[in-house]
Enzyme design. Sequence first.
Site, mmCIF file in Angstrom:
data_model
loop_
_atom_site.group_PDB
_atom_site.id
_atom_site.type_symbol
_atom_site.label_atom_id
_atom_site.label_comp_id
_atom_site.label_asym_id
_atom_site.label_seq_id
_atom_site.Cartn_x
_atom_site.Cartn_y
_atom_site.Cartn_z
ATOM 1 N N ASP A 99 6.020 0.829 -2.849
ATOM 2 C CA ASP A 99 5.182 -0.230 -3.394
ATOM 3 C C ASP A 99 3.756 -0.038 -2.890
ATOM 4 O O ASP A 99 3.511 0.724 -1.950
ATOM 5 C CB ASP A 99 5.709 -1.612 -3.009
ATOM 6 C CG ASP A 99 5.805 -1.816 -1.500
ATOM 7 O OD1 ASP A 99 5.903 -0.810 -0.755
ATOM 8 O OD2 ASP A 99 5.779 -2.974 -1.045
ATOM 9 N N GLU A 163 7.535 -2.884 1.318
ATOM 10 C CA GLU A 163 6.852 -2.845 2.615
ATOM 11 C C GLU A 163 5.593 -3.696 2.637
ATOM 12 O O GLU A 163 5.259 -4.275 3.670
ATOM 13 C CB GLU A 163 6.498 -1.391 2.964
ATOM 14 C CG GLU A 163 6.050 -1.183 4.411
ATOM 15 C CD GLU A 163 4.552 -1.409 4.627
ATOM 16 O OE1 GLU A 163 4.129 -1.513 5.804
ATOM 17 O OE2 GLU A 163 3.791 -1.474 3.636
#
Length: 437
Positions: A99, A163
């Site tokens: 991400d 994350e």
Amino acid sequence: MASLNQLMGDLDRSSFVPLLAKLINESQHVQNNPPELVPREDLVARHVLDALLPLSTSTGGGPLVVRHVNYTQGRGNVIVEYPGSVPGRVVSFVGMHMDVVTADPADWDFDPFTFSEDGDKLRGRGTTDCLGHVALVTELMRTLGQTKPNLKNTVVAVFIANEENSSIPGIGVDALVKDGLLDHLKDGPLFWIDTADKQPCVGTGGMIAWHLKATGKLFHSGLAHKAINAMELNMEALKVIQERFYKDFPAHPKETVYKFATPSTMKPTKWSYPGGGINQIPGECTISGDIRLTPFYSTSDVVKKLKEYVDDINANIEQLGTRGPVSKYVLPDENLRGRVEITIDGDVMSGVACDLESRGFKALCKATEEVVGSVQPYSITGSLPLIRDLQDEGFDVQTSGYGIMNTYHAKNEYCLFSDMAQGFKVFVSIISQLEEA
């Protein structure tokens, strides 16, 4: 017999760059800022899987053991193992997250969501943090699968989801740890690959987000003696709180050992109030900010102290500094007292101090010196929200990365191919050193 470095060779630009381009071109869809933007990390994971499954046991094409682990639809993690010959020996590369943070194309000089090259520069959202590392470690595992070196250590790569924002738990590495899928990585050093500038990052900061609300009395600004100015109250209260914080949590002696760029800090970053006219003295307002805490202090101790500071201010509000001849925080005739209250966001994070005596740290330092030319470990009070949890679970966590710190979470993000190529060599050196341990 060829050395591992000779066998693995250099990072292949003709393979790495096209893979990175595919990942960056998915970056618009993996921005992580719920509820508006919920990433679909499987869009990135599919490119990792396309690169590695042809060399996997599941297809019969090679030695790699590849697992795609999902806890939420479309938001998977990928675990890849190159099996070694000795049980219980392992080296792992973890933390390459799929991400990214958000990007506003209007602020950039180029399209953040379309990969582009400018000589050595590889540009786009995620090139430094962290899709560049996803591509880099994918290439490491692909090269292992192609060259098939005889290793004692099992080499593991863990590409993770979720994350950049922890508001939705149970999707990424936290879930993998809870399910015991990473337990075997405790048998060797774990290298968290999500920092920058090619040097070991040996310390990170804890983070406490706070909100200080002041309540006074709203009134006409021409009759200031009848008001309790919430803005003045909050500014003076925050000054006292900051002074006491810096007295109770000064620079710690270990910060010099770990080369922290800054000590612990407490500062305001946001201001809000309900609104009103320019001729109204506000009756309430909120200052928000954060504390970045070096790992040698306890976040729970800090939270306890913050509440003590606020209680003392409220109990002795007459002694708080004022702003002019009619500025006050008590109106005795109306039996009114101004007050402040502090709230703490739930996701308090603790900092990390890596083990400077571990074989993982020593291998990383030696590899960095060999490949980069010098080793200069550093620490910052930026926060890596997941690695303290790994450390507390018993993993020997070391951190490094090969992007550009100045472009981390910034506009016009890029990395350098030459830096990523050095990162590849560092990883090979680490694996080779640990074979001899």
